[in-house]
Design a protein around this motif. Sequence first.
Motif, PDB file in Angstrom:
ATOM      1  N   ARG A 106      13.326  -8.593  10.333  1.00  0.00           N
ATOM      2  CA  ARG A 106      13.151  -9.336  11.582  1.00  0.00           C
ATOM      3  C   ARG A 106      14.337 -10.273  11.735  1.00  0.00           C
ATOM      4  NH1 ARG A 106      10.302  -5.705  11.187  1.00  0.00           N
ATOM      5  NH2 ARG A 106       8.039  -5.622  11.393  1.00  0.00           N
ATOM      6  N   ASP A 107      15.120 -10.071  12.784  1.00  0.00           N
ATOM      7  CA  ASP A 107      16.335 -10.861  13.027  1.00  0.00           C
ATOM      8  C   ASP A 107      15.987 -12.343  13.085  1.00  0.00           C
ATOM      9  OD1 ASP A 107      18.736 -12.001  13.992  1.00  0.00           O
ATOM     10  OD2 ASP A 107      19.225 -10.129  15.022  1.00  0.00           O
ATOM     11  N   ALA A 108      16.685 -13.153  12.281  1.00  0.00           N
ATOM     12  CA  ALA A 108      16.452 -14.595  12.272  1.00  0.00           C
ATOM     13  C   ALA A 108      17.101 -15.268  13.466  1.00  0.00           C
ATOM     14  CB  ALA A 108      16.966 -15.202  10.967  1.00  0.00           C
ATOM     15  N   GLY A 109      18.054 -14.608  14.113  1.00  0.00           N
ATOM     16  CA  GLY A 109      18.603 -15.094  15.373  1.00  0.00           C
ATOM     17  C   GLY A 109      19.761 -16.057  15.296  1.00  0.00           C
ATOM     18  N   GLU A 110      19.958 -16.785  14.241  1.00  0.00           N
ATOM     19  CA  GLU A 110      21.022 -17.793  14.182  1.00  0.00           C
ATOM     20  C   GLU A 110      21.902 -17.578  12.965  1.00  0.00           C
ATOM     21  OE1 GLU A 110      21.477 -20.602  16.243  1.00  0.00           O
ATOM     22  OE2 GLU A 110      19.898 -19.944  17.587  1.00  0.00           O
ATOM     23  N   PRO A 111      23.061 -17.042  13.022  1.00  0.00           N
ATOM     24  CA  PRO A 111      23.628 -16.250  14.118  1.00  0.00           C
ATOM     25  C   PRO A 111      22.945 -14.882  14.160  1.00  0.00           C
ATOM     26  CG  PRO A 111      25.154 -16.288  12.282  1.00  0.00           C
ATOM     27  CD  PRO A 111      23.986 -17.172  11.905  1.00  0.00           C
ATOM     28  N   PRO A 112      22.889 -14.253  15.321  1.00  0.00           N
ATOM     29  CA  PRO A 112      22.181 -12.983  15.439  1.00  0.00           C
ATOM     30  C   PRO A 112      22.807 -11.876  14.584  1.00  0.00           C
ATOM     31  CG  PRO A 112      23.322 -13.545  17.489  1.00  0.00           C
ATOM     32  CD  PRO A 112      23.480 -14.701  16.562  1.00  0.00           C
ATOM     33  N   GLY A 113      21.940 -11.046  14.007  1.00  0.00           N
ATOM     34  CA  GLY A 113      22.408  -9.900  13.236  1.00  0.00           C
ATOM     35  C   GLY A 113      23.016 -10.229  11.900  1.00  0.00           C
ATOM     36  N   VAL A 114      22.800 -11.455  11.382  1.00  0.00           N
ATOM     37  CA  VAL A 114      23.367 -11.835  10.088  1.00  0.00           C
ATOM     38  C   VAL A 114      22.272 -12.104   9.062  1.00  0.00           C
ATOM     39  CG1 VAL A 114      24.787 -13.523   8.872  1.00  0.00           C
ATOM     40  CG2 VAL A 114      25.470 -12.730  11.117  1.00  0.00           C
ATOM     41  N   ARG A 115      21.274 -12.900   9.408  1.00  0.00           N
ATOM     42  CA  ARG A 115      20.173 -13.229   8.497  1.00  0.00           C
ATOM     43  C   ARG A 115      18.880 -12.638   9.044  1.00  0.00           C
ATOM     44  NH1 ARG A 115      22.087 -16.026   4.617  1.00  0.00           N
ATOM     45  NH2 ARG A 115      20.168 -16.676   3.644  1.00  0.00           N
ATOM     46  N   TYR A 116      18.017 -12.196   8.103  1.00  0.00           N
ATOM     47  CA  TYR A 116      16.790 -11.525   8.511  1.00  0.00           C
ATOM     48  C   TYR A 116      15.610 -12.021   7.689  1.00  0.00           C
ATOM     49  CZ  TYR A 116      20.075  -8.202  10.526  1.00  0.00           C
ATOM     50  OH  TYR A 116      21.091  -7.639  11.239  1.00  0.00           O
ATOM     51  N   GLY A 117      14.447 -12.004   8.331  1.00  0.00           N
ATOM     52  CA  GLY A 117      13.197 -12.151   7.616  1.00  0.00           C
ATOM     53  C   GLY A 117      12.760 -10.766   7.170  1.00  0.00           C
ATOM     54  N   LEU A 118      11.918 -10.718   6.138  1.00  0.00           N
ATOM     55  CA  LEU A 118      11.422  -9.459   5.605  1.00  0.00           C
ATOM     56  C   LEU A 118       9.921  -9.398   5.845  1.00  0.00           C
ATOM     57  CD1 LEU A 118      11.910  -6.875   3.898  1.00  0.00           C
ATOM     58  CD2 LEU A 118      11.477  -8.282   1.873  1.00  0.00           C
ATOM     59  N   ALA A 119       9.466  -8.366   6.569  1.00  0.00           N
ATOM     60  CA  ALA A 119       8.042  -8.199   6.839  1.00  0.00           C
ATOM     61  C   ALA A 119       7.354  -7.670   5.591  1.00  0.00           C
ATOM     62  CB  ALA A 119       7.845  -7.241   8.009  1.00  0.00           C
ATOM     63  N   VAL A 120       6.377  -8.443   5.094  1.00  0.00           N
ATOM     64  CA  VAL A 120       5.593  -8.058   3.924  1.00  0.00           C
ATOM     65  C   VAL A 120       4.135  -8.149   4.357  1.00  0.00           C
ATOM     66  CG1 VAL A 120       5.038  -8.574   1.521  1.00  0.00           C
ATOM     67  CG2 VAL A 120       7.343  -9.030   2.377  1.00  0.00           C
TER      68      VAL A 120
END
Length: 162
Positions: A17-31
Motif C-alpha cells: 500500500r503506497d505510503a504516499g510521501e514521496p509517492p512510489g517510494v515507501r509502502y505499507g505491507l498488508a497482513v
Amino acid sequence: MPGYAFPARDVRTDLLRDAGEPPGVRYGLAVGDAIVRDAVWRCPELPDHMAFAWFRHPEVVLDHWCEEEEETFVHPRDPYERVDPIPSSRHVVVEIGWQVVADTRHAVLLFETGLPTRDHIPPDDVRFDLLEPTETHTRCPYEGVASHWAFAPCGSPMRRES
C-alpha cells in the motif's frame, strides 16, 4: 547493518500500500486486515529493487526470515565477511560425461567471502561406484578435512600420472 533488496518484479506488489510521501517510494505491507507502515521501500541505490524491514522496526513485520532453509535472526549476516553453511532444498545434479555422479535436494551451500558458492552434497546422494579415492586430502578451519575423489567412468580404473 546489512540488508536485502529484491528485484521489484519478484515482489508481491498486491500486498503493498503506497505510503504516499514521496509517492512510489515507501509502502505499507498488508497482513490480513492490518497494514504495517513503512515495511517496504524502493532502494535509491538499486533502481527497480525493493527492501523489507524485518529488524529494528517498531512493529513485527515478518514472522520469519530465511536464507535458503535456515532462519536468520536479528539482522542479515555481513555479506563482506562470511563463511556460512546454509542447508538448501535446491535440486543439485553433478554430471560428468553424461553420467550423473550426484543428485540431491539436501545440499549444504557454503557462502564464503570472495569465493563462489560451493555445494556440499551428502555422501548418500553420491555415486561412489563411479569414483575412486585419491591420495589428496585438504584441510580447512571451517570445513575440516576433505578427501578428494576422481571420476572413474563405468567403474574402470583411473590412469594415474606420476
